[in-house]
Enzyme design. Structure first.
Site, PDB file in Angstrom:
ATOM      1  CE  LYS A 113      47.927  67.075  53.425  1.00 22.23           C
ATOM      2  NZ  LYS A 113      47.717  68.522  53.532  1.00 22.23           N
ATOM      3  CB  ILE A 431      30.747  58.492  55.622  1.00 22.77           C
ATOM      4  CG1 ILE A 431      31.372  57.118  55.403  1.00 22.77           C
ATOM      5  CG2 ILE A 431      31.772  59.416  56.246  1.00 22.77           C
ATOM      6  CD1 ILE A 431      31.669  56.334  56.672  1.00 22.77           C
ATOM      7  CD  GLU A 484      27.172  65.299  55.975  1.00 23.11           C
ATOM      8  OE1 GLU A 484      27.953  65.952  55.277  1.00 23.11           O
ATOM      9  OE2 GLU A 484      27.543  64.355  56.701  1.00 23.11           O
ATOM     10  CG  HIS A 694      36.970  58.749  46.110  1.00 23.63           C
ATOM     11  ND1 HIS A 694      37.248  58.013  47.234  1.00 23.63           N
ATOM     12  CD2 HIS A 694      36.970  60.045  46.490  1.00 23.63           C
ATOM     13  CE1 HIS A 694      37.428  58.839  48.254  1.00 23.63           C
ATOM     14  NE2 HIS A 694      37.255  60.074  47.833  1.00 23.63           N
TER      15      HIS A 694
HETATM   16  N1  GLN Z   1      30.274  63.475  56.767  1.00 23.74           N
HETATM   17  C1  GLN Z   1      30.981  63.882  55.597  1.00 23.74           C
HETATM   18  C2  GLN Z   1      30.303  63.323  54.360  1.00 23.74           C
HETATM   19  O1  GLN Z   1      29.783  62.268  54.416  1.00 23.74           O
HETATM   20  C3  GLN Z   1      32.419  63.442  55.626  1.00 23.74           C
HETATM   21  C4  GLN Z   1      33.207  63.989  54.455  1.00 23.74           C
HETATM   22  C5  GLN Z   1      34.689  63.658  54.463  1.00 23.74           C
HETATM   23  O2  GLN Z   1      35.124  62.782  55.136  1.00 23.74           O
HETATM   24  N2  GLN Z   1      35.475  64.342  53.695  1.00 23.74           N
HETATM   25  O3  GLN Z   1      30.316  63.930  53.309  1.00 23.74           O
HETATM   26 ZN    ZN Z   2      35.704  60.857  54.276  1.00 29.83          ZN
END
Ligand code: GLN
Ligand code: ZN
Length: 756
Positions: A113, A431, A484, A694
């Site tokens: 950043k 996550i 999500e 990633h």
């Molecule tokens: N809960 C979000 C996801 O799993 C977290 C995204 C992030 O940390 N940038 O996409």
């Molecule tokens: Zn993340």
């Protein structure tokens, strides 16, 4: 009175640069095509600046990827892995540095950043063997280009002290050892530019940060040499993102003919600077905010500029933007659906150029009464608008008491109260997001365009949730998520359901390379009208016997990834968002969602540039998180998630957030995170990411076991979770599934080794 801006957004109003770059990378357009499209953009941007009436246009502020990378190219700072057989940095080599060379398996240069913005620059790599040479003539060429097209250019360079301060020395090498070589190239560049322009802009934002001893030591010698090289033109030393404060001696002693001050973030420095300013120096007053979307308040700024003019005279005062306009969206006129009342409060890059010009005209005694009146009316309408001020929200904020920032019991007791969750040792979870497939995007677009009804779209999302839950059951995860699928973006999704937020159609801001973000705009008091996530999450919980983890975005992240109103302290805005999230947490708990994750990936990003301001931020940011999360029973488990590494220095603060469980990025740095635990024992539960989402690569069971065992050296087994580094939304299903199966197997192997 002369006027300028420090740089213009380069992506194009319809993200033309993004399209051109991505087409070029795919091989769909030629190099010549990319170059001519870029040239067109530069020409458009110069035209905007000229037509606004600015004295100078910025040249060489354009970039095909990043201005720091451009500087590395200029200096020939090409990392060794890209070979040594080149005599100048051509486009192919440039893009290899930026994006890596997949065919040769060479990683890209690192990206990080740019100060406290959401723009990411390419980190220079300086090694022992680096020999500086003038290896890219871009700054000269683009300045010639502007001249040839009839503009008056002011070339923009990243100054040598900021460049070296942000560079990474390879294998322990100190980049400052290359100072002389680098200065030699700068000298050549500046000497060549000096016959082309009045001013050369030398960006030294590092003056507004905590400078290293080396940076301070080399500053004056550098500028002594560069000022000599500048002969026919003058150097404008540009500082931004804060006040200069303790490094003012360097700025004033630099010998540069001009000094640019950020008078938005560094307003407090005006008096001090003016009193000490050498007669030979001109001030460029950065008074139009380059980092936000609001109109400049003329009634407030004109008196300040008048005082400056009185002290300095018109000849020694220039007017400009606080920093490059790279950080603001391009053109408000393109916004067709934005509410007119709110739109009238805003100003994007194109409008900011005009503001700079109007201010200069007014100061010169020009008759701009229409523009001034319109400005006063707009500022007033904003300050009294009912849409900005919400008495209920203000009253609730005033009633926040310390008990609202505390869980009922401390972690050890909560841990017992949460034993009903009956989780195994090394519980596995993710996550939050699962792959955002093409089908999801198609349905979302169709919904947005009105091609399918709300109920059709919602039933599609419900099917997705069913699918995601089923997959997780099959994989054998312990704590499930709903995936999500309904969220396009983790901030936008919540912003769209909260009062006080608005959205643009085209307010794109470059994040890195061809990537842009379109941040929500927080214009007023934030209030939640109704539950935002309860329906989908209760559906998800009803589909499984296992605990369903509810996902929310935290107040600090919502704040950091939005444009924020400038008429209220950030801490206060954050508190309002926290209250809205707190209500959502309560609703989820009442609906039977007993594990709730409040993501704060941007928590670290909000850190102020200067050390001395950090504690204050950390205090209110932690409080906002606690306000959002502590209103639950002991038996309800609160998680948080952070990524983008480098949490080591603030690990104690993170502990103070008092989440029961944190999942945190860690695999890319091979658990470097745990180093922090040598001096500080993280008290609650933690899931250091065991694989990097990633990359499409599927990590093996053994690999993950090794990482978990490494974590076990510092974290007791009963407090260790097993999860990936971040959400899976950018991955495809096959790789995500296989990686998670391996992860679950790694946890199972370890359970055998470490029986409960
Ligand atoms: N809960 C979000 C996801 O799993 C977290 C995204 C992030 O940390 N940038 O996409
Ligand atoms: Zn993340």
């Amino acid at each position: 009175m002369k006027t300028h801006i420090l740089g213009f957004p380069r992506i194009g109003v319809n993200r033309e640069l993004k399209r051109a770059l991505e087409s070029y990378w795919k091989g769909n357009i030629s190099k010549e095509d990319l170059q001519s499209r870029s040239q067109q953009l530069r020409n458009q941007h110069w035209t905007i600046q000229k037509e606004a009436g600015l004295t100078y246009v910025s040249s060489a502020d354009f970039s095909l990827y990043d201005q720091m990378l451009d500087t590395s190219a200029m200096l020939g700072a090409v990392p060794l892995r890209f070979g040594t057989q080149w005599d100048h940095v051509d486009l192919d080599l440039y893009f290899k540095m930026a994006r890596g060379d997949a065919a040769a398996n060479l990683p890209a240069m690192e990206m990080t950043k740019w100060f406290d913005t959401n723009y990411h620059y390419i980190v220079p790599e300086i090694s022992h063997s680096f020999a500086a040479k003038f290896a890219s003539r871009k700054v000269i060429e683009e300045t010639h280009e502007a001249l040839a097209a009839g503009f008056k250019p002011k070339p923009v360079l990243i100054g040598p002290i900021s460049y070296l301060s942000l560079a990474k020395g390879m294998h322990g090498f100190n980049p400052w050892h290359k100072f002389e070589q680098i200065i030699q190239v700068y000298t050549d560049v500046i000497a060549e530019l000096s016959s082309l322009c009045d001013w050369i802009q030398m960006d030294e934002p590092v003056l507004c940060s905590d400078m290293s001893d080396d940076a301070r030591k080399y500053f004056l010698p550098a500028y002594q040499i560069l000022n000599q090289a500048a002969s026919q033109s003058k150097l404008m030393l540009t500082t931004y993102f804060d006040a200069i404060d303790e490094h003012l001696d360097l700025a004033l002693g630099s010998g540069c003919a001009g000094l640019h001050l950020d008078l938005v973030r560094g307003k407090r420095q005006i008096e001090n600077v003016l009193h000490q300013l050498p007669d030979s120096m001109l001030i460029s007053a950065g008074i139009v905010d380059g980092r936000n979307v609001w109109k400049t308040d003329f009634q407030q700024t004109i008196p300040i500029l008048n005082i400056m003019k009185e002290m300095l005279g018109s000849e020694r005062l220039m007017i400009g933007s606080s920093c490059s306009l790279l950080h603001s969206p391009m053109d408000l006129e393109q916004e067709k659906i934005l509410d007119n009342e709110i739109k009238n409060w805003m100003s994007f890059a194109v409008q900011k150029c005009a503001e700079v010009n109007i201010l200069a005209e007014v100061l010169e005694g020009g008759n701009n009464s229409d523009a001034i009146e319109a400005n006063i009316a707009a500022i007033k309408s904003r300050s009294i608008s009912r849409r900005v001020h919400n008495e209920d929200v203000r009253a609730r904020c005033a009633e926040i008491v310390p008990e609202m920032l505390q869980r009922q019991s401390e972690y050890a007791n909560r841990k017992m109260a949460q034993s009903w969750l009956a989780l195994p040792l090394f519980p596995t979870t993710t996550i939050g997001s699962f792959p955002q497939t093409a089908e999801i995007r198609i349905q979302r677009n169709r919904f947005r365009k009105g091609e399918i009804t709300t109920s059709q779209y919602e039933s599609f999302i419900r099917d997705e949730i069913r699918h995601v839950v089923k997959q997780q059951e099959q994989i054998g995860l312990d704590v499930l998520v709903h995936g999500e699928a309904e969220r396009n973006d983790m901030v936008e999704y919540f912003g769209q359901q909260l009062d006080g937020f608005c959205f643009t159609e085209n307010g794109w801001v470059q994040s890195y390379g061809s990537r842009c973000v379109k941040p929500p705009i927080i214009f007023g008091d934030v209030e939640r009208q109704s539950a935002m996530t309860v329906d989908y999450l209760t559906l998800a919980q009803s589909l499984t016997e296992k605990p369903m983890k509810g996902m929310l975005t935290g107040p600090v992240t919502i704040l950091c990834w939005s444009f924020v109103r400038d008429d209220l302290a950030r801490s206060a805005v954050c508190q309002q968002i926290a209250l809205a999230i707190r209500d959502e947490v309560s609703d989820l708990e009442a609906a039977g969602i007993r594990i709730i994750q409040i993501d704060e990936p941007a928590f670290r990003e909000g850190l102020p540039i200067k050390n001395k301001n950090r504690q204050d931020y950390l205090t209110w940011a932690v409080q906002a998180f606690r306000l959002a999360t502590t209103g639950v029973e002991d038996a309800t488990q609160i998680h948080t998630h952070m990524c983008y590494s480098e949490f080591n220095q603030i690990i104690e603060v993170i502990a103070d957030m008092d989440a029961d469980v944190i999942s945190i990025e860690s695999s890319r740095s091979k658990m470097e995170l745990l180093d922090a635990f040598q001096i500080f024992e993280y008290p609650n539960e933690i899931g250091p990411g065991v694989y990097d989402i990633h990359s499409p690569r599927i990590p093996s069971v053994e690999e993950m076991v090794v990482l978990i065992e490494k974590a076990l050296e510092r974290i007791p087994a009963e407090r260790l979770w097993v999860n990936p580094d971040c959400g899976l939304k950018t991955r495809g299903w096959p790789e995500a599934t296989q990686a998670l199966i391996n992860m679950v197997n790694a946890a199972k192997d370890l359970r055998k080794k470490y029986p409960k």
